[in-house]
Write an enzyme that holds these catalytic residues in place. Structure first.
Site, PDB file in Angstrom:
ATOM      1  N   ARG A  87       0.790  -1.237   0.000  1.00  0.00           N
ATOM      2  CA  ARG A  87       0.000   0.000   0.000  1.00  0.00           C
ATOM      3  C   ARG A  87       0.819   1.284   0.000  1.00  0.00           C
ATOM      4  NH1 ARG A  87      -5.357  -0.307   3.485  1.00  0.00           N
ATOM      5  NH2 ARG A  87      -4.005   0.261   5.226  1.00  0.00           N
ATOM      6  N   ASP A  88       2.131   1.202   0.076  1.00  0.00           N
ATOM      7  CA  ASP A  88       2.939   2.424  -0.018  1.00  0.00           C
ATOM      8  C   ASP A  88       4.221   2.169  -0.815  1.00  0.00           C
ATOM      9  OD1 ASP A  88       3.357   5.147   0.422  1.00  0.00           O
ATOM     10  OD2 ASP A  88       4.568   4.800   2.213  1.00  0.00           O
ATOM     11  N   LEU A  89       4.092   1.372  -1.852  1.00  0.00           N
ATOM     12  CA  LEU A  89       5.229   1.083  -2.712  1.00  0.00           C
ATOM     13  C   LEU A  89       5.582   2.333  -3.512  1.00  0.00           C
ATOM     14  CD1 LEU A  89       6.904  -1.501  -3.236  1.00  0.00           C
ATOM     15  CD2 LEU A  89       5.506  -1.867  -5.265  1.00  0.00           C
TER      16      LEU A  89
END
Length: 374
Positions: A87-89
């Site tokens: 979710r925060d790549l």
């Protein structure tokens, strides 16, 4: 509540043990009651740093390297998606190590840190939520604040792939890959376009599927090396037949265990060809007959002058003259080391096993140079 979520997500990250994921070792408190997290130490750079340098140099990233970075990232996701969605790549969370090895950071941790700050408030029967993740690299469904799944990560991988190929971030003016460079195959662009579908049902449905399609597209488009023929200035026809194509890249050069070769450093070489075997006496004889070049030392010694034995007693100047006559070039020191060590940083050309007679002519096993291809 924030500490509890942080600990839970850190403990989950400890379960992720994969070659392309930075390992989380421990989460605990110091004697001063400060919560801390210990992770694997990495020597390398973030993908953001690498992209920034290439952008400053106005130098495109090689297609093969872009594919390798994305493929390794997808391999990490394929493993991790069993239990967590990143979710925060983003490029800041992808490490590029010497030898072009990728390590992905912060699985679950960004989720833990940011969800603790999510505010939910009643507003006309609706719930307002803060975005979880980095806006520029968020999937459309993330921006809408709806429930997300692993396909959100695959959308982000598509954004990173696009950035690797164009050196444009998602907040820059949009560009299409073919408008920036002409060496990216249609097959790769198809893989990229599918990852960036607005409708997640139209995207790749798993990291494994996307990775398989990516590697297949690259293999189909780039990996079929044909024998190239050319004519030298002297009229001699030459080709790459009998040569190995080495696509280059970065690798560790030097040896910290050998004083004269220390310290190790990251070197980069471009693609090149190298003969698969040493030059034989038979090949060198043709050069002598064609040019009148002098015979090298040991030329008439029966222990060393078999047609299929490697030519010896040749100076660098003589070797360079032969290479020019053959329409080739002597490899540089970096090319030699890249060919021998590879990106895997092998200790020997055949791997890490010590020299022995079944692998090479070690310790003067034969008492003379072995026959080429023996």
């Amino acid at each position: 509540e924030g500490q509890r979520l942080f600990i839970e997500e850190a403990q989950m990250a400890r379960r992720l043990r994969h070659k392309n994921i930075v390992a989380t070792h421990d989460v605990s408190w110091t004697g001063e009651n400060i919560l801390y997290l210990s992770m694997e130490f990495m020597q390398g750079q973030s993908l953001r740093q690498y992209l920034r340098r290439k952008r400053e140099q106005q130098q495109h990233i090689r297609v093969k390297l872009a594919v390798e970075i994305v493929a390794q990232t997808l391999e990490a996701l394929q493993y991790a998606h069993r239990i967590v969605v990143h979710r925060d790549l983003k490029p800041e969370n992808i490490m590029l190590l010497p030898g072009e090895v990728v390590k992905v950071l912060d699985f679950g941790l960004a989720k833990a840190a940011q969800e603790a700050a999510i505010e939910t408030e009643a507003a006309g029967g609706k719930q307002a939520r803060r975005l979880v993740g980095t806006l520029a690299y968020a999937a459309p469904e993330q921006k809408k604040g709806v429930n997300i799944d692993l396909r959100a990560d695959l959308y982000t991988v598509g954004l990173v792939f696009h950035e690797l190929l164009t050196l444009r971030t998602p907040i820059d003016k949009p560009v299409k890959v073919p408008d920036v460079r002409d060496d990216v195959s249609p097959a790769l662009l198809t893989v990229l376009d599918k990852s960036l579908e607005e409708d997640r049902d139209q995207r790749w449905q798993s990291a494994g599927d996307m990775r398989a399609a990516l590697l297949s597209a690259f293999e189909e488009s780039y990996s079929r090396v044909t024998v190239k023929k050319a004519v030298t200035a002297s009229g001699r026809e030459v080709s790459t037949e009998g040569m190995a194509f080495i696509d280059g890249g970065s690798f560790l050069m030097g040896n910290n265990d050998v004083r004269k070769e220390a310290p190790e450093f990251e070197a980069e070489v471009g693609p090149f060809y190298m003969d698969r075997t040493p030059t034989t006496n038979g090949q060198y004889r043709k050069y002598i007959e064609a040019t009148g070049a002098p015979e090298p030392k040991f030329w008439r010694d029966p222990n060393y002058n078999g047609d299929d034995q490697p030519v010896i007693g040749v100076s660098w100047q003589e070797a360079n003259a032969f290479a020019e006559w053959a329409g080739k070039k002597l490899p540089t020191e970096a090319q030699w080391e890249m060919a021998a060590r590879g990106k895997e940083n092998r200790k020997y050309p055949w791997g890490n096993m010590p020299p022995q007679s079944t692998i090479c002519n070690s310790g003067d096993y034969l008492g003379m140079p072995s026959v080429v291809r023996m």
